[in-house]
Scaffold this active site. Structure first.
Site, PDB file in Angstrom:
ATOM      1  N   ASP A  74      18.084 -92.983  14.391  1.00 37.87           N
ATOM      2  CA  ASP A  74      17.366 -93.752  15.389  1.00 37.87           C
ATOM      3  C   ASP A  74      16.483 -92.986  16.436  1.00 37.87           C
ATOM      4  O   ASP A  74      16.071 -93.542  17.390  1.00 37.87           O
ATOM      5  CB  ASP A  74      18.286 -94.738  15.959  1.00 37.87           C
ATOM      6  CG  ASP A  74      19.276 -94.083  16.837  1.00 37.87           C
ATOM      7  OD1 ASP A  74      19.397 -92.859  16.857  1.00 37.87           O
ATOM      8  OD2 ASP A  74      19.983 -94.819  17.568  1.00 37.87           O
ATOM      9  N   ASP A 122      13.674 -92.222  21.515  1.00 38.96           N
ATOM     10  CA  ASP A 122      14.930 -92.784  20.995  1.00 38.96           C
ATOM     11  C   ASP A 122      15.079 -94.024  21.148  1.00 38.96           C
ATOM     12  O   ASP A 122      14.637 -94.846  22.144  1.00 38.96           O
ATOM     13  CB  ASP A 122      15.844 -92.042  21.752  1.00 38.96           C
ATOM     14  CG  ASP A 122      17.199 -91.876  21.194  1.00 38.96           C
ATOM     15  OD1 ASP A 122      17.467 -92.361  20.007  1.00 38.96           O
ATOM     16  OD2 ASP A 122      18.116 -90.705  21.560  1.00 38.96           O
ATOM     17  N   LYS A 175      30.277 -95.406  28.438  1.00 41.45           N
ATOM     18  CA  LYS A 175      28.909 -95.363  27.417  1.00 41.45           C
ATOM     19  C   LYS A 175      29.351 -95.182  25.889  1.00 41.45           C
ATOM     20  O   LYS A 175      28.870 -95.748  24.944  1.00 41.45           O
ATOM     21  CB  LYS A 175      28.048 -94.086  27.647  1.00 41.45           C
ATOM     22  CG  LYS A 175      26.930 -93.747  26.739  1.00 41.45           C
ATOM     23  CD  LYS A 175      25.913 -92.657  27.248  1.00 41.45           C
ATOM     24  CE  LYS A 175      24.963 -92.479  25.952  1.00 41.45           C
ATOM     25  NZ  LYS A 175      24.112 -91.420  26.508  1.00 41.45           N
TER      26      LYS A 175
END
Length: 1330
Positions: free
Chosen positions: A1244, A1016, A1085
């Protein structure tokens, strides 16, 4: 013929006193050069210009009457208006001009007889732009105000002359210094502001005129050019004033302001020199863009670009009529559209070609000839499709003379079309190609079509080596024999031909109770009855529609209701009733789904009728040579192999039959009609569940309204009796559309924008908003998308299978009341009961009633959400269970930014943790020396623990918890349940089982594993920003720089926010003190992750608020203030950490703001050559009228509306970054494929076998460096300058538009500066992707 009409028109006009002051001189030598002397004898040279005169039909005999005089007077006024418009354009733009010939064209008639300038009531005079292809696009100008408009233009002309006369000499000097011949890419420099949609025709591009087709085809039709070009003379003198007094006063005014003008001149020179410098650079850079997006390529398909909803509706209507064999209805409808001028303008060549193809099948050359005449009357030119239909008809006609065919071919050649073009560019159905070839060989007996294999190299510098240097490529094979793949093709073909798939529900495993059996029996009986009722109602409604006037210009749904068998429409309706949620469905959504199902079945039937299925099977069987393991290795890509096979088997129909998608409005209108039939005819006895009730026949569906925000929305809601029956029956069968299921054979490779993925089911290369066509038009103009196609094909060729042990555990939890912790939704029996109360009951106070209403609303909302989640899980699990013993494939397409997605919507690897855990690669590979270690590291990554630890640290941690791992694998539901605490519990459990199997095998290095290991990106959006800006600090924060342990940007921001909070707390800020101990990585986050994708402070505050509410200990009354405070600190911290990122983001945002403010949508091209356009426009409403209700469509993608500036600017930075991450993924997929790796991605997050993780990591880093080694921002700047700044107005240095364009040009040319980060260091970074 057109020239004769012009002669008669000129002679007729010269007889009248109205034109005493206006001489029209016509010379017919060399294509009719014309000079028009208007009014005061001032000569206007007419040549290359943005102004075009509409094509009209004019009778050579004009009746002598008072009406005729009035018409002549109106034409005189029109000339006045045109004169004023010429002056306006002259003042807007000054260009170098070459002499060009001008042709007068016929004035279109309103009605049938001898025509003049009369306009019928209710219509408007039109200001019409005529593109190079002859397409007309009109803007209505009110008939009642021509004189006011002319006065306004005249005044505007005078005002501009006042401003420009002192500066004109300087500007002329500047312009003369520029070369007169501009590059193709900068043609738009010739355009004036406000005329961006007008085209500039040149003498060199005019088609040869004067010749005619045979009498059978184009009787009384000429091939003269369809547009008149008006050129602005470079040296045209400014208009003289009629009175000497005004001229003297002007001279005096100019003399008094000489001193002021000197300063203005110098300022203008400096501004012009600055703009000239940029233009010089722009002209040098523009050549690289012209191959893919030049103005010529845009104008070549002007017909298609003008094609809106109405045009597509007409097209689909005629196609449907021809499909059902009702050619007379189609012909009458086309004529009704053609006769009315304002409707004729909606027609384009392809619409006429539909009828030509239909008549060609019948061999009716006379009918085709009449349509050629209609084409000429509409001001359109025949294209390849037109000539193809005519020649096909000649091929079918045994009595056709060779001289007729020769004339047709000669005329086609005069229009710049070759015979080879017919075979390389036309789409053929049935035996059309054979008939065309037969006609051509009548006059050219030895002719053989020359077909070129489209294997041109990728135009992107990034991928050129991939296609040119293949000596070391080892493309992977599938673990199937050729015979097995061919059998799988037949299975998939049967599925798609049926259009639907019926499978067992995973709830079927539950024991059948007496009540369940009773309800299932009742439902089965009712469905038989409903089918009979719907069949009768549908046939009656079709009879009513069929008897309507076929000459009516209005669209009629009859052809669309006749495309399938009546029973098929009924099955579609019954299926929609079964799938309807208890809370009901929006009428618009339900209608859209019904319409789409009809369209899908119609598309499949079309392919059968066009005889493409047999050819598809033949090509696919040969294509399996490339994929099968028992055939030798080839160094050719799937797309190239398919194209090669198509060329080798070119006879017969083409696989791409030229079908078009239905417009959104037609789909919804058809669906609404079917819903109306259902609501009116589907009924049930009220006592079916309780015989004690009085028997009444009641509808099972209700049409009602509900408020969504402030808008009233039409809903279709099932009766509670039906809902109860369906819930209690718990039926064991589910029916899906075939495209919902994974494919049973490898997908057809994408070879063009309109062909790929499924065998018969239509699929779009690019997912778009319903009704948006600009993306497809842009893709079709693009010359080379090979790298994009090949990447999608590679992703689609990955074979999958179901992880059966995991599936069985999930099903057991699903059927046992679910689990919120494990993301398995509970059954509806666990839903809250909806309270019932009587609002009229006087015992309730007003506050109690309000409280009860809120409880009812909340309970209904919760029930709706639970039903939606439960059904979604049921569909996924049932599909997985149906495929449990199969190998299957996911065809892929992409969104408008280039991000890739599997086509099947429910069950795929982009789904939730539950869905991903059920999927493994069909092909297993041995773990090798490091494979087991990668499985263990992957497991730790899935838990969410040890994010700051090194890979070695994670591996050591995994080894310490082997006991928990093995316990989880052996006793997932009854053991320690360690796996349940992971971030991704189901994937963690699947990994535990894989590790357990590996360590218990005799040799773990030889253990065959199909388990996908993920790598990742570390906040991938910020990685791209840091690489673009070469930002050292930002690059270090997101692991572009090699480090011993991974850098966690989220923890870094949280630490910075905590430091700022502590400082504020010391200074006595209350909210900072309240937040002590609550600022964590988890709180910030989501906001940090989404800032790079354009989240606003408002959105960031909502994200932080949600995280704070999840903390039980945090005081809820401080959530609002705390979220406001924290979002400010997060944004400030990010600004300090990522200075380069912020500069680039601001530059992109401001560029998009100025571009959209100038009236354009933001467009760019990815480094792989994929064109992207943002479809954000101001909303407009379109009302679809039906007998049920008027549906108000909110359309935000209409290119005729101005861009939505806020959306354009806010979306550009995230969309641009998404286009870069998709480019990186595509490059990685291509090079992994050439290395023989299995590779798939979730944006991604890259997946491969444990054996090949190291190889994939190497490729991933190399391609990231290769991508960002390109001058991405500089190329973006060059493209945007070419796209939006090649028509900067230079006549008024102080005008507002000039200042805006100058500001845009200067901004786009000011590319943000780069830092000192060495991009090559990425190759050494372990935690770049990990």
């Amino acid at each position: 013929m057109s020239l004769l009409r012009v002669c008669s028109f000129a002679k007729c006009l010269s007889r009248h006193s109205v034109f005493q002051k206006c001489a029209v001189r016509v010379s017919f030598a060399d294509r009719c050069p014309v000079r028009v002397s208007v009014r005061n004898g001032a000569v206007r040279r007419i040549s290359e210009s943005c102004l075009h005169i509409p094509r009209r039909q004019i009778s050579s005999v004009i009746p002598k009457s008072e009406d005729a005089k009035k018409r002549i007077l109106k034409q005189s006024q029109l000339l006045d208006v045109l004169e004023a418009r010429i002056q306006q354009l002259q003042s807007d733009i000054i260009v170098d001009v070459q002499h060009a010939n001008v042709q007068f064209v016929k004035v279109p008639s309103y009605g049938r007889g001898a025509s003049s300038g009369r306009v019928p009531k209710g219509s408007s005079k039109e200001k019409i732009d005529i593109s190079q292809s002859g397409q007309t696009v009109g803007k209505g100008v009110s008939k009642s105000k021509p004189s006011r408009w002319m006065e306004k233009l005249t005044q505007e002309k005078k005002n501009k002359q006042k401003k420009q006369q002192p500066l004109k000499q300087n500007i002329h000097t500047d312009v003369k210094e520029k070369p007169s011949s501009k590059s193709k890419g900068s043609k738009s420099n010739l355009m004036a502001i406000g005329t961006t949609h007008k085209t500039i025709s040149t003498a060199a591009k005019k088609s040869k005129g004067g010749t005619k087709l045979s009498d059978e085809i184009r009787t009384a039709a000429s091939s003269t050019a369809t547009s008149t070009a008006v050129t602005l003379g470079k040296t045209a003198a400014p208009q003289k004033f009629s009175k000497q007094k005004r001229k003297d006063s002007k001279k005096k005014d100019v003399g008094e302001e000489v001193n002021k003008q000197v300063s203005i001149d110098s300022q203008a020179r400096s501004e012009l020199s600055e703009v000239e410098e940029l233009e010089k650079r722009l002209n040098q850079q523009v050549s690289q863009w012209t191959s893919s997006s030049s103005p010529e390529s845009l104008q070549d398909s002007s017909e298609e670009s003008a094609c809106g909803n109405i045009q597509l509706s007409i097209h689909s209507y005629l196609e449907a009529c021809v499909f059902i064999g009702d050619i007379e209805r189609a012909q009458c409808f086309l004529l009704s559209q053609h006769r009315v001028m304002r409707r004729r303008k909606l027609l384009y060549t392809e619409v006429y070609n539909i009828m030509m193809r239909a008549w060609a099948k019948k061999g009716s050359l006379k009918q085709i000839g009449s349509i050629f005449i209609l084409l000429e009357e509409a001001g359109l030119k025949p294209n390849l499709g037109s000539y193809c239909a005519a020649l096909e008809c000649m091929g079918r006609n045994p009595n056709c003379f060779s001289k007729v065919i020769s004339r047709c071919l000669n005329h086609m050649e005069e229009d710049g079309l070759s015979v080879d073009d017919l075979f390389s560019q036309c789409m053929f159905r049935q035996d059309e190609r054979d008939m065309l070839l037969k006609a051509i060989r009548t006059v050219m007996p030895d002719y053989q079509p020359r077909l070129n294999l489209h294997t041109s190299q990728c135009s992107s510098a990034l991928a050129q080596d991939y296609y040119t240097q293949r000596e070391h490529h080892t493309y992977p094979k599938l673990d199937f024999t050729q015979e097995e793949l061919q059998e799988r093709f037949k299975l998939q073909l049967r599925v798609e031909q049926a259009c639907t798939v019926t499978i067992d529900s995973v709830e079927a495993a539950k024991p059948v109770t007496e009540n369940m059996a009773k309800m299932r029996e009742l439902l089965a009986e009712q469905r038989i009855q409903w089918q009979k009722v719907l069949l009768q109602a549908l046939r009656e409604s079709k009879m009513n529609l069929a008897n309507t006037n076929t000459k009516d210009y209005r669209l009629n749904l009859y052809p669309h209701l006749s495309l399938l068998e009546d029973r098929e429409y009924v099955d579609i309706m019954i299926q929609s009733v079964s799938n309807m949620p208890p809370s009901g469905e929006s009428l618009k959504i339900l209608a859209r789904d019904l319409g789409n199902r009809v369209y899908t079945m119609y598309s499949v039937r079309q392919k059968h009728k066009n005889q493409t299925v047999d050819k598809l099977e033949s090509i696919y069987n040969a294509y399996t040579d490339l994929l099968a393991k028992d055939i030798k290795v080839n160094s050719i890509l799937p797309r190239e192999q398919w194209c090669k096979l198509e060329m080798e088997q070119s006879s017969g129909p083409t696989l791409q039959g030229g079908e078009i998608s239905w417009p959104y409005t037609v789909t919804v209108e058809l669906g609404t009609y079917l819903v109306d039939i259902m609501v009116k005819n589907l009924k049930i006895n009220s006592d079916i569940l309780n015989p004690a009730y009085d028997r009444k026949v009641i509808p099972i569906l209700y049409h009602m309204y509900a408020f969504r925000s402030t808008r009233q929305v039409g809903f279709i809601k099932p009766h509670p009796i039906l809902t109860q029956m369906q819930q209690e029956a718990m039926e064991t069968k589910l029916t899906f559309d075939s495209y919902v299921m994974p494919m049973l054979c490898p997908p057809v490779p994408w070879t063009s924008v309109k062909f790929g993925a499924y065998l018969l089911t239509p699929a779009k290369l690019m997912r778009t908003v319903e009704g948006a066509i600009q993306h497809e038009q842009l893709l079709e103009k693009c010359q080379n998308l090979h790298a994009v196609f090949d990447s999608l094909n590679q992703l689609g060729n990955c074979a999958w299978r179901v992880n059966k042990p995991i599936l069985d555990i999930i099903i057991s939890v699903f059927n046992d009341r679910g689990s919120d912790k494990l993301d398995i939704p509970p059954p509806m029996s666990e839903a809250p009961k909806i309270p019932h109360f009587n609002p009229q009951d006087p015992t309730y106070t007003a506050s109690e009633k309000a409280h009860m209403k809120r409880e009812v609303i909340n309970a209904k909302k919760k029930c709706g959400e639970m039903h939606s989640l439960r059904m979604d899980a049921l569909y996924k699990l049932s599909i997985a269970n149906h495929m449990r013993d199969e190998i299957f494939w996911f065809p892929h397409n992409m969104d408008f930014r280039g991000r890739t997605y599997p086509c099947p919507p429910y069950f795929n690897h982009l789904g939730s943790d539950v869905t991903r855990a059920m999927l493994v690669f069909a092909e297993g590979k041995p773990l090798g020396p490091k494979g087991l270690d990668w499985l263990k590291i992957h497991l730790v990554n899935l838990t969410g623990l040890k994010k700051r630890s090194s890979l070695q640290g994670r591996l050591e941690y995994a080894n310490t918890i082997m006991e928990d791992i093995l316990d989880s694998a052996d006793n997932p539901l009854n053991g320690k349940k360690w796996w349940m605490n992971a971030d991704e519990p189901w994937q963690a459990l699947a990994c535990c089982m894989e590790i357990a199997n590996a360590v218990r095998s005799p040799d773990p290095t030889e253990f065959i594993s199909g388990f996908p290991v993920h790598q990742d990106g570390s906040c991938n959006g910020l990685q791209h920003y840091a690489a673009l800006g070469r930002d050292v600090i930002g690059a270090t924060s997101v692991n572009l720089m090699p480090c011993d342990v991974p850098q966690d940007v989220y923890s870094g921001v949280a630490q910075q926010v905590e430091e700022l909070r502590a400082r504020d707390a010391q200074n006595g800020m209350k909210i900072a003190q309240v937040l002590e101990g609550f600022i964590s990585r988890k709180v910030v986050k989501q906001t940090v992750m989404t800032v790079v994708y354009g989240v606003t402070r408002y959105g960031g505050r909502l994200q932080i608020e949600k995280r704070l509410k999840e903390i039980d200990e945090f005081p809820k009354d401080h959530v609002w203030d705390a979220s406001h405070y924290l979002v400010r600190l997060v944004f400030s911290g990010l600004k300090e950490m990522f200075t380069g990122t912020r500069e680039i983001q601001d530059w992109l945002t401001e560029s998009a703001r100025l571009i959209s403010k100038s009236g354009h949508t933001v467009e760019w091209v990815t480094p792989l050559g994929l064109p992207i356009i943002q479809p954000y426009h101001r909303k407009r409403s379109q009302v679809l009228k039906s007998s049920m209700q008027h549906i108000n469509l909110q359309i935000s993608h209409d290119t005729k509306e101005r861009p939505d500036t806020v959306k354009q600017k806010n979306a550009f930075p995230p969309n641009f970054i998404h286009s870069l991450d998709s480019t990186h993924m595509m490059l990685t997929s291509l090079y992994c494929y050439s290395a023989g790796l299995t590779f798939v991605s979730v944006h991604d997050c890259f997946w491969t076998h444990a054996l090949t993780v190291d190889t994939m990591n190497k490729i991933c880093r190399e391609q990231f460096v290769a991508l960002h080694s390109q001058p991405i921002l500089q190329e973006l700047s060059n493209f945007l300058l070419w796209k939006y700044c090649t028509s900067v107005p230079r006549t008024e240095a102080k005008s507002k538009k000039y200042q805006e364009y100058r500001r845009l040009m200067l901004l786009l040319s000011s590319v943000p500066q780069k830092g000192d980060f060495d991009l090559q260091r990425v190759k050494e970074s372990t935690y770049f992707f990990s």
